[in-house]
Design a protein around this motif. Structure first.
Motif, short mmCIF file in Angstrom:
data_model
loop_
_atom_site.label_atom_id
_atom_site.label_comp_id
_atom_site.label_asym_id
_atom_site.label_seq_id
_atom_site.Cartn_x
_atom_site.Cartn_y
_atom_site.Cartn_z
N GLU A 169 0.82 -1.21 0.00
CA GLU A 169 0.00 0.00 0.00
C GLU A 169 0.85 1.27 0.00
OE1 GLU A 169 -0.38 -2.34 2.59
OE2 GLU A 169 -1.90 -3.42 1.45
N ARG B 105 0.14 3.17 -7.51
CA ARG B 105 -0.21 2.29 -8.63
C ARG B 105 0.40 2.81 -9.91
NH1 ARG B 105 -4.00 -1.50 -7.45
NH2 ARG B 105 -5.16 -1.16 -5.54
N ARG B 106 0.71 1.89 -10.81
CA ARG B 106 1.27 2.22 -12.10
C ARG B 106 0.34 1.64 -13.16
NH1 ARG B 106 7.20 0.22 -12.88
NH2 ARG B 106 6.16 -1.63 -12.14
N ARG B 107 0.15 2.36 -14.23
CA ARG B 107 -0.78 1.91 -15.26
C ARG B 107 -0.28 0.70 -16.04
NH1 ARG B 107 -2.35 7.77 -17.69
NH2 ARG B 107 -3.27 8.55 -15.77
N ALA C 140 2.34 -3.64 -11.41
CA ALA C 140 1.41 -2.51 -11.45
C ALA C 140 1.58 -1.56 -10.27
CB ALA C 140 -0.03 -2.98 -11.57
N ARG C 141 2.78 -1.50 -9.69
CA ARG C 141 3.12 -0.56 -8.63
C ARG C 141 4.44 0.11 -8.98
NH1 ARG C 141 -0.72 0.21 -4.44
NH2 ARG C 141 -2.02 -1.62 -4.47
N GLN C 142 4.64 1.33 -8.50
CA GLN C 142 5.88 2.06 -8.73
C GLN C 142 7.04 1.34 -8.04
OE1 GLN C 142 6.24 4.62 -10.69
NE2 GLN C 142 4.08 4.98 -11.09
#
Length: 71
Positions: A32, A36-38, A43-45
């Motif tokens: 958490e 979030r990354r697109r 899908a997370r930084q």
């Protein structure tokens, strides 16, 4: 390599306890704490929010100081 071996899970198979390694501070953090990354990967930084915010504050301060020098 299993998720447990990679350190992506905190000793349980529940995604609620998922952690991720921050590439900047080199610490294991709860998922958490990563934006979030697109696209791509999990899908997370790669950097936690604390590291991103600290780096952006430093850059802002440097830029603000450079503007004063040019004025």
């Amino acid at each position: 390599m299993t998720p447990e071996e990679h350190g992506r899970w905190n000793g349980t198979d529940s995604p609620l306890h998922e952690t991720k390694f921050c590439a900047h501070c080199q610490r294991q953090r709860p998922i958490e704490e990563f934006a979030r990354r697109r696209k791509g990967g999990d899908a997370r930084q790669g950097w936690c929010r604390d590291c991103v915010n600290a780096t952006r504050r430093e850059a802002y301060s440097r830029a603000k100081g450079a503007d004063r020098d040019n004025a």
